[in-house]
Design a protein around this motif. Structure first.
Motif, short mmCIF file in Angstrom:
data_model
loop_
_atom_site.label_atom_id
_atom_site.label_comp_id
_atom_site.label_asym_id
_atom_site.label_seq_id
_atom_site.Cartn_x
_atom_site.Cartn_y
_atom_site.Cartn_z
N ALA A 81 0.83 -1.21 0.00
CA ALA A 81 0.00 0.00 0.00
C ALA A 81 0.87 1.26 0.00
N VAL A 82 1.95 1.25 0.80
CA VAL A 82 2.81 2.44 0.87
C VAL A 82 3.51 2.66 -0.48
N THR A 83 4.00 1.57 -1.06
CA THR A 83 4.69 1.70 -2.36
C THR A 83 3.73 2.23 -3.43
N GLU A 84 2.55 1.67 -3.49
CA GLU A 84 1.58 2.15 -4.49
C GLU A 84 1.19 3.61 -4.24
N ALA A 90 3.61 10.65 -6.07
CA ALA A 90 4.85 11.35 -6.46
C ALA A 90 5.28 11.04 -7.89
N GLY A 91 4.62 10.10 -8.54
CA GLY A 91 5.04 9.73 -9.88
C GLY A 91 6.45 9.15 -9.87
N ILE A 92 6.73 8.32 -8.89
CA ILE A 92 8.06 7.76 -8.71
C ILE A 92 7.94 6.24 -8.73
N GLU A 93 9.01 5.56 -9.17
CA GLU A 93 8.99 4.10 -9.13
C GLU A 93 9.65 3.60 -7.86
N ALA A 94 8.92 3.60 -6.77
CA ALA A 94 9.48 3.03 -5.54
C ALA A 94 9.35 1.51 -5.60
N GLN A 95 10.26 0.83 -4.92
CA GLN A 95 10.24 -0.63 -4.91
C GLN A 95 10.44 -1.15 -3.50
N ILE A 96 10.06 -2.41 -3.30
CA ILE A 96 10.18 -3.00 -1.97
C ILE A 96 11.43 -3.87 -1.90
N ILE A 170 -1.72 7.13 0.26
CA ILE A 170 -1.37 5.86 0.91
C ILE A 170 -2.58 5.26 1.62
N LEU A 171 -3.33 6.10 2.33
CA LEU A 171 -4.49 5.57 3.06
C LEU A 171 -5.55 5.04 2.10
#
Ligand code: BTN
Length: 244
Positions: A81-84, A90-96, A170-171
């Protein structure tokens, strides 16, 4: 999620406050959020650096009807959920990174700490603590963290983000995933976690308390255990480790 909001300018730790509130019957979905934590708690007894006004420091109180041994699934759900939410806001590619660090460009931008209050066969409350570096600039990080940590702003050419918009995104993702999980179980979460994870499909080194294991990260189990395929073809189950 987040209909009941407790906002503080300054706390010792939102996690500690959420624990107290959960013991005093705070309802499911209660959000405890602060601008500044004097003593933010990280995993493994580490401290979580939480300077005033720059990041999001919050804890959620959940009361899922699940047995205590399934509570770790909520950590993986939170990472999804936080990554999505970050990616959307932010339009960023965060990863886990297994088990639950959130990285941008290989550096940590968010961390998750899941704790529970339980009886032997029943969860009373799960306290999910989430810390996200949002508007920090390099000078906000202690020297030692700089090589390993980043913020949304650093990753996005020093843009300043609205923390309210990031937490809202996030929520919104959290609510979707959490209620789907309560109805359908963990499998969809597990699949999505694997899609978002940088770890899966890579040759990694896992350092546990007792040994170092090398192998190909193949995926995670129902319980979030990492499956590592070693050179000899054997599959090693990694429960807790630092990985590279
Ligand atoms: C980690 O070590 O990666 C987990 C960090 C979790 C930090 C968050 S900030 C909000 C909540 N309150 C705390 O004291 N810790 C968690």
């Amino acid at each position: 999620i987040g209909k009941n909001i407790i906002y503080k300018k300054e706390v010792t730790s939102t996690q500690a406050l959420a624990h107290d509130m959960a013991r005093n019957d705070a309802s499911e979905g209660t959000l405890v959020v602060a601008d500044y934590q004097q003593k933010g708690k990280g995993r493994l007894g580490r401290e979580w650096h939480s300077p005033p006004g720059t990041g999001l420091w919050f804890s959620l109180i959940l009361r899922p009807d699940i047995p205590p041994q399934k509570a770790p699934q909520l950590t993986l759900l939170t990472a999804v959920a936080v990554t999505e939410g970050i990616n959307k806001a932010a339009g960023i590619e965060a990863q886990i990174k297994w088990p639950n660090d959130i990285l941008i460009d290989g550096k940590k931008t968010a961390g998750i700490l899941t704790e529970m209050q339980s009886e032997p066969d029943r969860v009373q409350a799960v306290i999910v603590g989430i810390g996200i570096n949002i508007n920090q600039q390099p000078e906000h990080f202690p020297e030692l963290l700089l090589s390993k940590a980043t913020s949304l702003s650093i990753a996005k050419e020093n843009k300043i983000f609205s923390r309210a918009k990031v937490i809202a995104a996030i929520l919104e993702r959290y609510e979707d995933w959490y209620y789907q999980y309560l109805i359908d179980g963990f499998e969809q979460v597990r699949k999505r976690w694997e899609e978002l994870a940088v770890t899966i499909g890579k040759e990694i080194t896992a350092t546990t308390v007792t040994k170092t294991v090398e192998g190909l990260a193949q995926g995670i189990t129902e319980d979030g255990v990492l499956l590592l395929k070693k050179k000899d073809g054997q599959i090693e189950h990694i429960y807790s480790a630092d990985i590279h």
